[in-house]
Design an enzyme around this catalytic site. Structure first.
Site, PDB file in Angstrom:
ATOM      1  CB  SER A 135       5.890  -7.956  11.179  1.00 50.89           C
ATOM      2  OG  SER A 135       6.215  -6.585  11.073  1.00 50.89           O
ATOM      3  CE  LYS A 187       9.139  12.800  -8.800  1.00 50.82           C
ATOM      4  NZ  LYS A 187       7.726  12.429  -8.498  1.00 50.82           N
TER       5      LYS A 187
END
Length: 265
Positions: A135, A187
């Protein structure tokens, strides 16, 4: 939430599937991220020079920032600082990235890989795998001129992952009610005290898809491979020769064999 936990929760990661599972289990059991790394230790030297070769460690989980450490972690800013110093060091003729890592955060990964890629041609740069580069660590290794991997070492895991922790059921069972006040409907998309809505989940997946595609394009450029070939690995991991056959590494070699060959350049 500890600072270490904030590095992982609700942000994209580039970790091998095995290490992601361990991190997930750590959080589910209530353990802090510190348990994932171990105890704090002093910063290690940025690199060691052996017969003109600067050995830069890229080991353990890869994290943004520098200046503080848990054992088993490497920080992107430290890698960039070491690379810059080695490029300017007259006693250094070649640079070896000594890689053994399951990956880490997306944050700062591609900036670090790009710096390595842009340094090609200044001094020879090899990525010498002690074991595995998965990765984010593979993104770093792919930027080098040449990659060696041990017979049973590994490459790949070219993908991204995100996690959202939802603790609403646990709060309900504990009789705890959380009231959230917010400005902006998005939010609290990643808040653990807010169930993730379908639109929020779609936006999160879109971000992961965009970063994953950028990862694919970066590896394809760095390794001179077709993006389709890279994408078709489907974030799989590959032992030694299989990674070489695909094009993710150049040669099977132990770290000792690789360093010996590098010294002969």
């Amino acid at each position: 939430m500890t600072h270490a936990a904030s590095l992982f929760l609700n942000r994209p990661l580039m970790l091998s599937s095995a290490r992601s599972a361990l991190l997930k289990r750590s959080f589910e059991s209530g353990a802090g991220a510190e348990a994932f790394f171990g105890e704090r230790e002093a910063d290690a030297a940025s690199y060691e020079v052996v017969q003109g070769v600067a050995l830069i460690p890229v080991s353990g989980v890869l994290l943004p920032g520098r200046g503080w450490s848990w054992s088993g972690a490497t920080y992107y800013q430290d890698v960039r600082k070491a690379l810059s110093a080695a490029l300017d060091d007259a006693s250094v003729s070649r640079i070896a990235l000594m890689v053994n890592s399951p990956g880490g955060t997306v944050s700062e990964c591609f900036d670090t890989a790009e710096m390595i890629y842009q340094a090609r041609g200044d001094k020879p740069i090899w990525a010498i795998l002690n074991d595995a580069a998965y990765s984010a660590a593979y993104a770093i290794a792919s930027a080098a001129d040449f990659i060696t991997v041990p017979q049973m070492g590994g490459t790949g895991s070219i993908g991204c992952v995100g996690m959202h922790v939802d603790i609403t059921d646990a709060l309900d069972k504990a009789g705890i009610k959380v009231t959230t006040f917010q400005y902006g409907v998005r939010k609290t998309d990643g808040y653990p005290t807010t169930p993730m809505s379908d639109p929020a989940r779609e936006r999160a997946q879109a971000d992961i898809d965009e970063m994953g595609d950028f990862f694919v394009q970066t590896v394809a450029r760095n390794r001179g491979m077709s993006a389709d070939v890279v994408r078709n690995t489907q974030a799989g991991t590959f032992l030694g020769r299989h990674g070489v056959e695909i094009g993710l590494a150049d040669q099977i070699a132990t770290p000792e064999e690789a360093i010996a060959a590098f010294l002969k350049l």
